[in-house]
Design a protein around this motif. Structure first.
Motif, PDB file in Angstrom:
ATOM      1  N   ALA A  73       0.856  -1.189   0.000  1.00 47.95           N
ATOM      2  CA  ALA A  73       0.000   0.000   0.000  1.00 47.95           C
ATOM      3  C   ALA A  73       0.888   1.235   0.000  1.00 47.95           C
ATOM      4  O   ALA A  73       1.884   1.287   0.733  1.00 47.95           O
ATOM      5  N   ALA A  74       0.553   2.202  -0.831  1.00 56.59           N
ATOM      6  CA  ALA A  74       1.230   3.501  -0.839  1.00 56.59           C
ATOM      7  C   ALA A  74       0.270   4.509  -0.225  1.00 56.59           C
ATOM      8  O   ALA A  74      -0.853   4.681  -0.715  1.00 56.59           O
ATOM      9  N   ILE A  75       0.690   5.149   0.850  1.00 58.20           N
ATOM     10  CA  ILE A  75      -0.203   5.984   1.657  1.00 58.20           C
ATOM     11  C   ILE A  75       0.416   7.360   1.875  1.00 58.20           C
ATOM     12  O   ILE A  75       1.601   7.473   2.193  1.00 58.20           O
ATOM     13  N   ILE A  76      -0.387   8.390   1.725  1.00 59.19           N
ATOM     14  CA  ILE A  76       0.038   9.738   2.093  1.00 59.19           C
ATOM     15  C   ILE A  76      -0.891  10.233   3.191  1.00 59.19           C
ATOM     16  O   ILE A  76      -2.095  10.396   2.969  1.00 59.19           O
ATOM     17  N   ASN A  77      -0.335  10.446   4.366  1.00 53.66           N
ATOM     18  CA  ASN A  77      -1.088  10.999   5.492  1.00 53.66           C
ATOM     19  C   ASN A  77      -0.802  12.492   5.524  1.00 53.66           C
ATOM     20  O   ASN A  77       0.237  12.933   6.013  1.00 53.66           O
ATOM     21  N   TYR A 113       4.457   6.465  -7.262  1.00 53.34           N
ATOM     22  CA  TYR A 113       3.227   7.081  -6.776  1.00 53.34           C
ATOM     23  C   TYR A 113       3.551   8.335  -5.965  1.00 53.34           C
ATOM     24  O   TYR A 113       2.929   9.396  -6.150  1.00 53.34           O
ATOM     25  N   GLY A 114       4.541   8.217  -5.067  1.00 49.27           N
ATOM     26  CA  GLY A 114       4.928   9.370  -4.259  1.00 49.27           C
ATOM     27  C   GLY A 114       5.466  10.511  -5.102  1.00 49.27           C
ATOM     28  O   GLY A 114       5.169  11.683  -4.847  1.00 49.27           O
ATOM     29  N   LYS A 115       6.243  10.169  -6.102  1.00 50.75           N
ATOM     30  CA  LYS A 115       6.820  11.199  -6.975  1.00 50.75           C
ATOM     31  C   LYS A 115       5.721  11.936  -7.725  1.00 50.75           C
ATOM     32  O   LYS A 115       5.755  13.171  -7.860  1.00 50.75           O
ATOM     33  N   GLU A 116       4.724  11.207  -8.208  1.00 53.95           N
ATOM     34  CA  GLU A 116       3.591  11.834  -8.908  1.00 53.95           C
ATOM     35  C   GLU A 116       2.839  12.799  -7.998  1.00 53.95           C
ATOM     36  O   GLU A 116       2.266  13.792  -8.468  1.00 53.95           O
TER      37      GLU A 116
END
Length: 383
Positions: A73-77, A113-116
């Motif tokens: 899972a790629a998550i941004i809090n 995903y984080g870079k986007e």
């Protein structure tokens, strides 16, 4: 060309495969404690988990030879990033076969995903919030897991080293505690002093207190204040708090929940302890995380009839200004006799930062044994 294909989870069928992979990978493992399928589904579903009020996430499957070989899972809090002035994308729910191509592809998917999304670092394993499992097991692979943590094979951290560029961001420790036959004298003396000098006292709650008198919310407000300074923490929202109250307290044995109140401040709650009979063995008997046909019975035996030798110390917290006053001793003098009455032989702490000496010092009279360690890793996205 890599033989690993990354597939984004887009449908309910994909999410089912994402959840089921853990059961496949750890089938028959004597130390893994699988989560209930329904809990995993509710946590990962964007329309059910209140954490999505301030988080966004995508899930990825790694396919090799047409079969699922890994997940992440790629998550941004956003709330945590704002609080700690970070631009982090978290990776969590990471599982993979012992194949470096698979683990590399999964973490690359998180990186992209984080870079986007404009993030600068990848960090994990972490969940949406501190209420989710944290850290990758690096020591204690032959120890039984708990409901609140995740187990992983010994090759996981070896992959992190082999992939390169990953640095230690935070280490956690967990302790094994033997339940004493009677309350240690040190706790007794401190508790007596705390009661007389500071007018603090332990209190037991009823279901009416929790659901009708607002004490459920008060407990989690103490959690927010107590854990606010800890690694990666973001305050629980009102909607999250309501969700946790409805999820856990209808089944909780309130005899194992203790609050500390300050009699000089209109009995304001200044400390909490939420402990439960260990569900580790019961969850292992829930086939692939299902309560039916027989899983519910094993869970009921542990929660209702205390058919387990262990107790999990899920949440223990005292407001900062009361820690030096010895308020923790009131918690232990209240709970230890109850553990003895129920026949618990040992207890297990949950993850604690290795640098949190004030928390670790409270276990001293119980002869704690550090039997597990976990690590959160960090890496720059542009590396």
């Amino acid at each position: 060309m890599s033989s690993v294909q990354i597939k984004r989870v887009e449908t309910k069928k994909d999410l089912k495969a994402f959840i089921e992979f853990h059961y496949d990978l750890y089938e028959g493992n004597p130390y893994d404690v699988p989560n209930l399928y329904s809990d995993e589904w509710n946590t990962l579903s964007k329309d059910k988990n209140a954490a999505f009020d301030f988080c966004e996430a995508e899930y990825f499957l790694a396919l090799k030879d047409g079969k699922v070989a890994g997940r992440v899972a790629a998550i941004i809090n956003h709330r945590a990033n704002e609080k700690w002035q970070k631009k982090d994308v978290r990776f969590g729910w990471i599982d993979f076969i012992d194949d470096i191509e698979v683990s590399s592809a999964l973490l690359t998917a998180v990186k992209q995903y984080g870079k986007e999304k404009g993030m600068e670092d990848i960090v994990g394993p972490l969940g949406f919030t501190d209420m989710d499992p944290e850290g990758m097991l690096t020591w204690g692979f032959d120890k039984l897991g708990t409901m609140a943590t995740s187990y992983n094979y010994e090759y996981y951290p070896k992959h992190m080293e082999q992939l390169g560029g990953w640095e230690k961001d935070n280490d956690y420790v967990e302790y094994y505690l033997v339940v004493p036959e009677k309350i240690p004298e040190k706790y007794t003396k401190i508790a007596e002093m705390v009661e007389s000098r500071y007018n603090l006292h332990a209190r037991k709650l009823t279901k009416e207190d929790i659901f009708d008198e607002g004490y459920g919310k008060k407990l989690f407000e103490v959690v927010n204040k107590t854990y606010s300074h800890l690694y990666g923490f973001s305050d629980l929202s009102d909607r999250q708090i309501d969700q946790y109250i409805k999820m856990y307290f209808p089944f909780a044995d309130l005899d194992l929940v203790t609050v500390i109140e300050d009699g000089n401040k209109n009995n304001e709650i200044v400390g909490i302890a939420i402990t439960i009979p260990s569900l580790s063995r019961a969850l292992q008997k829930c086939r692939r995380g299902r309560l039916f046909p027989f899983g519910w019975w094993h869970i009921l035996r542990a929660i209702k009839f205390h058919k387990t030798e262990a107790v999990d110390l899920l949440l223990i917290g005292v407001l900062p200004e009361y820690r030096s006053k010895g308020a923790n001793a009131l918690i232990f003098t209240d709970l230890i006799p109850r553990y003895v009455k129920y026949g618990f032989k040992w207890g297990e702490t949950q993850v604690e930062m290795e640098t949190n000496e004030s928390v670790q010092s409270q276990w001293g009279p119980l002869d704690p044994i550090n039997h597990k360690r976990r690590r959160c890793y960090r890496k720059k996205i542009d590396l």
